[in-house]
Enzyme design. Structure first.
Site: not given
Ligand SMILES: Cc1cc2nc3c(=O)[nH]c(=O)nc-3n(C[C@H](O)[C@H](O)[C@H](O)COP(=O)(O)O)c2cc1C
Length: 218
Positions: A194-197, A14
């Site tokens: 978002p984007a695992r950041l 996700s």
């Protein structure tokens, strides 16, 4: 390796984008922020918002963990209730330090609380025990938590016995049941991004009791 599951676990992912967490707007006291996040989870009707994984050090030196329910939080710490004869209680007697991890998926948040553990005063355990539903009170007398039992029938026979014993009377708190309080030495709040950041702020309590904040890489 043969995978028996039909679902492709490796493809489940996700993207988290509900909110952010930054040093400028974060309060200087992490317990205030924790209380705010807990209220958000309650308001969002998150299932079991006060459930948390409690990690302890096993007597054999291996880590151990299980879910408990948070029953109170204030400046002194985080309180949960359990059997003082359970595996976790024995582990905490030998090594009075623990970590509690909350995971609020609907809010894309995790909180990790580490600290020193003490038993709550008896009067506090008495007051909480008295507030529990009668069936939970009888359950506390019925179960020798974490002991091996021969079968469910044993539990049911014990419940019938304690139900008769306390018929028409108040159920007192078993002396082997009560609370523990985790006085936090560090609290990390994690907000999915978002984007695992993701945002991770870690508060650490210094010698004088003041909190310092650092940002950790996701
Ligand atoms: C949602 C949930 C809430 C739980 N809450 C508690 C709790 O507040 N206190 C407790 O002793 N056990 C609670 N349990 C049971 C524990 O996870 C665990 O099985 C039990 O405490 C025995 O752990 P131990 O053998 O490590 O001492 C809960 C389990 C679940 C799934």
């Amino acid at each position: 390796m043969v995978c028996r599951m039909k679902a492709d676990l490796a493809s489940i992912r996700s993207d988290y984008q509900r909110a952010g967490l930054d040093e400028q707007s974060a309060p200087s006291d992490p317990i205030r922020l924790f209380e705010r996040w807990m209220q958000d989870a309650i308001d969002a009707k998150h299932p079991e918002p006060n459930a948390a994984t409690l990690a302890t050090l096993g007597e054999d030196g291996d880590p151990d963990a299980r879910v408990v329910l948070l029953k109170g939080v204030d400046d002194a710490g985080f309180v949960f209730y359990t059997s003082y004869e359970s595996a976790k209680a024995r582990q905490l007697a030998a090594h009075p330090r623990a970590t509690l991890v909350f995971f609020w998926l609907m809010l894309e948040r995790q909180v990790r609380v580490r600290g020193e553990v003490t038993r709550v005063p008896e009067a506090e355990s008495d007051a909480y025990f008295a507030s529990r539903p009668r069936e939970s009170q009888l359950g506390a007398w019925t179960s020798h938590q974490s002991a091996v039992i021969g079968g469910r029938a044993e539990l049911e026979a014990k419940l019938a016995e304690v139900t008769t014993r306390y018929d028409g009377k108040d159920v007192p708190r078993p002396p082997t049941w009560g609370g523990f309080r985790i006085a936090p030495t560090s609290i990390e709040l994690w907000q999915g991004r978002p984007a695992r950041l993701h945002d991770r702020l870690r508060y650490a309590r210094g010698e004088a009791g003041a909190w310092s904040i650092t940002r950790l890489s996701p």
